[in-house]
Design a protein around this motif. Structure first.
Motif, mmCIF file in Angstrom:
data_model
loop_
_atom_site.group_PDB
_atom_site.id
_atom_site.type_symbol
_atom_site.label_atom_id
_atom_site.label_comp_id
_atom_site.label_asym_id
_atom_site.label_seq_id
_atom_site.Cartn_x
_atom_site.Cartn_y
_atom_site.Cartn_z
ATOM 1 N N VAL A 199 2.532 5.902 -5.622
ATOM 2 C CA VAL A 199 2.734 4.534 -6.101
ATOM 3 C C VAL A 199 4.211 4.288 -6.370
ATOM 4 O O VAL A 199 4.884 5.102 -7.014
ATOM 5 C CB VAL A 199 1.910 4.269 -7.374
ATOM 6 C CG1 VAL A 199 2.285 2.930 -8.004
ATOM 7 C CG2 VAL A 199 0.426 4.313 -7.053
ATOM 8 N N ASN A 200 4.703 3.183 -5.864
ATOM 9 C CA ASN A 200 6.087 2.800 -6.122
ATOM 10 C C ASN A 200 6.210 2.407 -7.599
ATOM 11 O O ASN A 200 5.560 1.451 -8.036
ATOM 12 C CB ASN A 200 6.478 1.626 -5.228
ATOM 13 C CG ASN A 200 7.941 1.265 -5.326
ATOM 14 O OD1 ASN A 200 8.547 1.351 -6.393
ATOM 15 N ND2 ASN A 200 8.519 0.842 -4.215
ATOM 16 N N PRO A 201 7.014 3.120 -8.384
ATOM 17 C CA PRO A 201 7.094 2.820 -9.823
ATOM 18 C C PRO A 201 7.654 1.427 -10.110
ATOM 19 O O PRO A 201 7.392 0.857 -11.182
ATOM 20 C CB PRO A 201 8.011 3.918 -10.365
ATOM 21 C CG PRO A 201 8.755 4.436 -9.182
ATOM 22 C CD PRO A 201 7.860 4.272 -8.012
ATOM 23 N N GLN A 202 8.401 0.873 -9.168
ATOM 24 C CA GLN A 202 8.967 -0.456 -9.394
ATOM 25 C C GLN A 202 7.925 -1.555 -9.198
ATOM 26 O O GLN A 202 7.850 -2.503 -9.984
ATOM 27 C CB GLN A 202 10.159 -0.687 -8.454
ATOM 28 C CG GLN A 202 11.347 0.231 -8.753
ATOM 29 C CD GLN A 202 12.520 -0.032 -7.829
ATOM 30 O OE1 GLN A 202 12.371 -0.623 -6.766
ATOM 31 N NE2 GLN A 202 13.697 0.407 -8.238
ATOM 32 N N SER A 203 7.097 -1.416 -8.148
ATOM 33 C CA SER A 203 6.102 -2.450 -7.872
ATOM 34 C C SER A 203 4.744 -2.135 -8.496
ATOM 35 O O SER A 203 3.923 -3.029 -8.693
ATOM 36 C CB SER A 203 5.920 -2.609 -6.362
ATOM 37 O OG SER A 203 5.339 -1.430 -5.800
ATOM 38 N N GLY A 204 4.510 -0.861 -8.785
ATOM 39 C CA GLY A 204 3.216 -0.453 -9.324
ATOM 40 C C GLY A 204 2.136 -0.351 -8.270
ATOM 41 O O GLY A 204 0.950 -0.211 -8.596
ATOM 42 N N ASN A 205 2.535 -0.413 -6.986
ATOM 43 C CA ASN A 205 1.570 -0.354 -5.885
ATOM 44 C C ASN A 205 2.030 0.634 -4.822
ATOM 45 O O ASN A 205 3.209 1.012 -4.764
ATOM 46 C CB ASN A 205 1.406 -1.738 -5.235
ATOM 47 C CG ASN A 205 0.890 -2.780 -6.196
ATOM 48 O OD1 ASN A 205 -0.160 -2.607 -6.799
ATOM 49 N ND2 ASN A 205 1.634 -3.878 -6.335
ATOM 50 N N PHE A 206 1.088 0.998 -3.985
ATOM 51 C CA PHE A 206 1.434 1.790 -2.797
ATOM 52 C C PHE A 206 1.766 0.822 -1.667
ATOM 53 O O PHE A 206 1.084 -0.185 -1.470
ATOM 54 C CB PHE A 206 0.270 2.685 -2.378
ATOM 55 C CG PHE A 206 0.491 3.356 -1.047
ATOM 56 C CD1 PHE A 206 1.276 4.490 -0.946
ATOM 57 C CD2 PHE A 206 -0.080 2.838 0.116
ATOM 58 C CE1 PHE A 206 1.488 5.102 0.279
ATOM 59 C CE2 PHE A 206 0.127 3.443 1.345
ATOM 60 C CZ PHE A 206 0.905 4.580 1.423
ATOM 61 N N GLY A 207 2.806 1.117 -0.941
ATOM 62 C CA GLY A 207 3.186 0.279 0.198
ATOM 63 C C GLY A 207 3.839 1.120 1.274
ATOM 64 O O GLY A 207 3.985 2.341 1.142
ATOM 65 N N THR A 208 4.209 0.461 2.347
ATOM 66 C CA THR A 208 4.900 1.160 3.430
ATOM 67 C C THR A 208 6.243 0.480 3.680
ATOM 68 O O THR A 208 6.365 -0.738 3.513
ATOM 69 C CB THR A 208 4.055 1.130 4.723
ATOM 70 O OG1 THR A 208 3.708 -0.225 5.040
ATOM 71 C CG2 THR A 208 2.820 1.984 4.591
ATOM 72 N N PRO A 209 7.265 1.251 4.059
ATOM 73 C CA PRO A 209 7.210 2.708 4.175
ATOM 74 C C PRO A 209 7.294 3.372 2.806
ATOM 75 O O PRO A 209 8.024 2.913 1.924
ATOM 76 C CB PRO A 209 8.461 3.025 4.999
ATOM 77 C CG PRO A 209 9.439 1.942 4.627
ATOM 78 C CD PRO A 209 8.597 0.710 4.430
ATOM 79 N N THR A 210 6.548 4.445 2.646
ATOM 80 C CA THR A 210 6.688 5.302 1.473
ATOM 81 C C THR A 210 7.277 6.616 1.948
ATOM 82 O O THR A 210 6.824 7.185 2.950
ATOM 83 C CB THR A 210 5.334 5.529 0.788
ATOM 84 O OG1 THR A 210 4.953 4.333 0.107
ATOM 85 C CG2 THR A 210 5.409 6.666 -0.223
#
Length: 288
Positions: A254-265
Motif C-alpha cells: 500500500v502506498n503510504p501517501q495514498s493509502g491504496n495499492f496502485g501501479t506502478p508499485t
C-alpha cells in the motif's frame, strides 16, 4: 406543256427521297437511337450493380471487422475468488507469490545475494508506461549484467477503463504466457506494449494486435497464435485475477501517501519504495 412541273431531277441535282424512303430512314435512325440507349442503360445498370456490390462488400467487411474486434474484446469470464496458491492453471515459471524473476541467468529463481527490484504493472496504466520508458532499460541492463534480479508482476487493476473489454487482464495473460513460453522476449514485449499503449477509456488493443506485438518482439508464432485466439486468457485469466487480488490486499504494498495499492508499485528487497522514479538516477541510487 406550259405550266407543268416534272419530278425528274435536273442534271447534277440529287433525287429527293420518296415518302417510303424517308419513313424507312426515320425508322432506322430510331432503331439506332434505341440500341444506343439500350447499351447506355445496360452499361449504367452494370455500373450500378458493381457499385452496389462494392458497397455491400465494404459494409460486410466493416461489419466483419467490428464483429472480430468485439469478439476479441468481449467481456471477461467470471473468475473465482480463490487464493493464488490454489489456481490449477498456474505458470510454472512464476514465483510462489506471483511475478517472474529475471537475472543474468534468464528467468528463474531469485538470487538472494543480489538486490531485488519488484515491479507491479498494468499494461493499461499510463504511469506504468512512463516508468518503463524512464527506468526499463536500466533494470534490463542491470539484470543482464548480473547486478540485480528484477521481478515483473503483470496484474490487472484497470479493466474498468477499457469499455468492458477486460484489456488489463487480457494483456497481462499474454505477458504471463510469454514469460512462461518465450521468456527471452518478455522484457522486449513489455517495452513494446507500453510503447503501443492504448488510451484509458478505449477498448484497448485486440488480441490479434497484442499477438502482432508479441511476434515483432521475437515471440514464436505458435505462442503468439495462442494470444490471438484467446488461449492465453483461457489459460491464465484466473491466475492473473488471483494474483491481482493477492497483491492488492497486501498491506506491505500500500502506498503510504495514498493509502491504496496502485501501479506502478516498486519494492526494493521487499520494501515499498516511494521515491521519485521520474528521474532514473533516483531508482539507481536506491538500488545501490
Amino acid at each position: 406543256m406550259t405550266g407543268s412541273t416534272s419530278s425528274t431531277p435536273s442534271p447534277g441535282q440529287a433525287a429527293r427521297p420518296g415518302k417510303n424512303e424517308r419513313r424507312d430512314a426515320a425508322r432506322e435512325q430510331a432503331r439506332i437511337l434505341r440500341e444506343k440507349q439500350m447499351k447506355r442503360d445496360k452499361r449504367n445498370k452494370v455500373i450500378a450493380i458493381t457499385v452496389f456490390g462494392v458497397a455491400v462488400l465494404a459494409l460486410l467487411g466493416v461489419g466483419a471487422y467490428i464483429f472480430s474486434q468485439r469478439a476479441q474484446t468481449a467481456s471477461l469470464p467470471e473468475y473465482d475468488d480463490i487464493p493464488l496458491s490454489e489456481v490449477t492453471s498456474a505458470p510454472s515459471a512464476a514465483l510462489d507469490g506471483g511475478g517472474f524473476a529475471f537475472s543474468a541467468d534468464g528467468i528463474g529463481d531469485v538470487d538472494d545475494t543480489l538486490p531485488r527490484v519488484d515491479v507491479y504493472l498494468d499494461y493499461m496504466c499510463p504511469a506504468c508506461g512512463s516508468f518503463e520508458a524512464t527506468n526499463g532499460e536500466n533494470l534490463v541492463d542491470l539484470a543482464a549484467g548480473g547486478e540485480l534480479t528484477v521481478v515483473y508482476h503483470p496484474i490487472a487493476i484497470l479493466n474498468r477503463f477499457s469499455q468492458g473489454s477486460g484489456y488489463s487482464t487480457r494483456s497481462a495473460a499474454a505477458g504471463v504466457l510469454i514469460a512462461e513460453e518465450a521468456p527471452d522476449a518478455f522484457q522486449a514485449f513489455t517495452q513494446q506494449m507500453f510503447a503501443s499503449q492504448p488510451a484509458e477509456g478505449t477498448p484497448g488493443l485486440s488480441d490479434t494486435e497484442i499477438a502482432d506485438i508479441a511476434r515483432d518482439t521475437g515471440v514464436p508464432d505458435a505462442v503468439a497464435d495462442r494470444i490471438a485466439d484467446g488461449t492465453a486468457l483461457d489459460d491464465f485469466g484466473q491466475w492473473v485475477t488471483s494474483a491481482t487480488n493477492e497483491v492488492s490486499a497486501d498491506a506491505d504494498l500500500v502506498n503510504p501517501q495514498s493509502g491504496n495499492f496502485g501501479t506502478p508499485t516498486i519494492t526494493i528487497d521487499g520494501t515499498f519504495w516511494g521515491g521519485d522514479w521520474t528521474d532514473p538516477a533516483n531508482l539507481l541510487a536506491a538500488i545501490g
